[in-house]
Design an enzyme around this catalytic site. Structure first.
Site, PDB file in Angstrom:
ATOM      1  N   LYS A  11       0.855  -1.120  -0.093  1.00 47.87           N
ATOM      2  CA  LYS A  11       0.136   0.001   0.147  1.00 47.87           C
ATOM      3  C   LYS A  11       0.944   1.174   0.079  1.00 47.87           C
ATOM      4  CE  LYS A  11      -3.959  -2.111   2.325  1.00 47.87           C
ATOM      5  NZ  LYS A  11      -5.028  -2.032   3.358  1.00 47.87           N
ATOM      6  N   TYR A  51     -12.376  -1.973  -3.798  1.00 43.44           N
ATOM      7  CA  TYR A  51     -12.991  -2.039  -2.340  1.00 43.44           C
ATOM      8  C   TYR A  51     -14.654  -2.109  -2.369  1.00 43.44           C
ATOM      9  CZ  TYR A  51      -8.297  -2.221  -0.409  1.00 43.44           C
ATOM     10  OH  TYR A  51      -6.984  -2.460   0.348  1.00 43.44           O
ATOM     11  N   ASN A 114      -1.937  -0.071   6.828  1.00 46.09           N
ATOM     12  CA  ASN A 114      -1.370  -1.346   7.277  1.00 46.09           C
ATOM     13  C   ASN A 114      -0.424  -2.019   6.212  1.00 46.09           C
ATOM     14  OD1 ASN A 114      -3.362  -1.997   5.602  1.00 46.09           O
ATOM     15  ND2 ASN A 114      -4.491  -3.278   7.072  1.00 46.09           N
ATOM     16  N   HIS A 117      -2.226  -5.248   1.452  1.00 41.75           N
ATOM     17  CA  HIS A 117      -3.318  -6.188   1.497  1.00 41.75           C
ATOM     18  C   HIS A 117      -3.127  -7.571   0.875  1.00 41.75           C
ATOM     19  CE1 HIS A 117      -7.707  -7.112   0.033  1.00 41.75           C
ATOM     20  NE2 HIS A 117      -6.892  -7.489  -0.965  1.00 41.75           N
ATOM     21  N   GLU A 128      -9.586 -10.958  -7.696  1.00 40.26           N
ATOM     22  CA  GLU A 128      -8.845  -9.707  -7.221  1.00 40.26           C
ATOM     23  C   GLU A 128      -7.576  -9.711  -8.431  1.00 40.26           C
ATOM     24  OE1 GLU A 128      -7.820  -9.711  -3.410  1.00 40.26           O
ATOM     25  OE2 GLU A 128      -9.772  -9.027  -2.642  1.00 40.26           O
TER      26      GLU A 128
HETATM   27  P1  CMP Z   1      -7.297  -4.422   3.440  1.00 42.67           P
HETATM   28  O1  CMP Z   1      -6.874  -5.942   3.841  1.00 42.67           O
HETATM   29  O2  CMP Z   1      -6.799  -3.634   2.235  1.00 42.67           O
HETATM   30  O3  CMP Z   1      -9.091  -4.578   3.195  1.00 42.67           O
HETATM   31  C1  CMP Z   1      -9.883  -3.444   3.553  1.00 42.67           C
HETATM   32  C2  CMP Z   1      -8.984  -2.365   4.375  1.00 42.67           C
HETATM   33  O4  CMP Z   1      -9.940  -1.473   5.104  1.00 42.67           O
HETATM   34  C3  CMP Z   1      -8.077  -3.022   5.364  1.00 42.67           C
HETATM   35  O5  CMP Z   1      -7.015  -3.728   4.760  1.00 42.67           O
HETATM   36  C4  CMP Z   1      -7.702  -1.781   6.382  1.00 42.67           C
HETATM   37  O6  CMP Z   1      -6.740  -1.232   5.888  1.00 42.67           O
HETATM   38  C5  CMP Z   1      -9.091  -0.912   6.205  1.00 42.67           C
HETATM   39  N1  CMP Z   1      -9.865  -0.684   7.362  1.00 42.67           N
HETATM   40  C6  CMP Z   1     -10.532  -1.834   7.858  1.00 42.67           C
HETATM   41  N2  CMP Z   1     -11.048  -1.235   9.149  1.00 42.67           N
HETATM   42  C7  CMP Z   1     -10.635   0.202   9.132  1.00 42.67           C
HETATM   43  C8  CMP Z   1     -10.861   1.362   9.707  1.00 42.67           C
HETATM   44  N3  CMP Z   1     -11.486   0.917  11.164  1.00 42.67           N
HETATM   45  N4  CMP Z   1     -10.363   2.472   9.750  1.00 42.67           N
HETATM   46  C9  CMP Z   1      -9.655   2.733   8.438  1.00 42.67           C
HETATM   47  N5  CMP Z   1      -9.349   1.579   7.620  1.00 42.67           N
HETATM   48  C10 CMP Z   1      -9.833   0.264   7.712  1.00 42.67           C
END
Ligand code: CMP
Length: 142
Positions: A11, A51, A114, A117, A128
């Site tokens: 990311k 998403y 984070n 993904h 995906e």
């Molecule tokens: P990802 O695996 O990319 O799939 C969905 C994403 O939403 C997840 O990782 C997080 O980065 C994001 N996400 C999930 N919960 C929250 C939250 N409470 N606030 C912001 N982003 C979120």
């Protein structure tokens, strides 16, 4: 055991910190083979489509803003039980709750930013991968 493929996105937060190479190294050292790889800057439409399942979540707008902030690295990973293995290697969605040694613990900042993904099921991995890669861009199964 049959090989599976899953999708990885490094990311914007991790690419901005110049950690994409370190993350790809962790991936290879965890037994995955890279079978497709590209860097791209997602458009709003691409991020919203990817998403789509989260559209009704309160964090959807923030998620799309973040994912379109700067370039990402997208990879198709292959190994046995790739979907579960990649989710295990990443750790919990929230880096604060991720186990020591996992990618999100090492490289993630918070639940939004984070670092990586990963697909959450084999069906979603297929969807995906096809979302980001044409069949001709992914190396054929060995
Ligand atoms: P990802 O695996 O990319 O799939 C969905 C994403 O939403 C997840 O990782 C997080 O980065 C994001 N996400 C999930 N919960 C929250 C939250 N409470 N606030 C912001 N982003 C979120």
């Amino acid at each position: 055991m049959a090989a599976q493929r899953t999708l990885c996105i490094v990311k914007p937060d991790a690419v901005e910190k110049r950690r994409s190479g370190a993350i790809l190294q962790c991936i290879e050292e965890s037994g995955f083979k890279l079978v497709a790889l590209k860097m791209t800057h997602l458009s709003r439409g691409e991020a919203e489509g990817f998403y789509e399942v989260h559209r009704q979540r309160p964090f959807f707008g923030e998620l799309v803003e973040f994912m379109t902030r700067s370039p990402v690295v997208i990879a198709v990973l292959e190994r046995d039980e790739a979907v579960t293995a990649w989710r295990d290697a990443m750790g919990a969605t929230d880096p604060a709750k991720a186990a020591a040694g996992t990618i999100r613990k090492q490289f993630g900042a918070n639940v939004g930013e984070n670092a990586t993904h990963g697909s959450d099921s084999l069906d979603n991995a297929r969807r995906e991968i096809a979302y980001f890669f044409a069949g001709t861009e992914v190396s054929p199964t060995a």
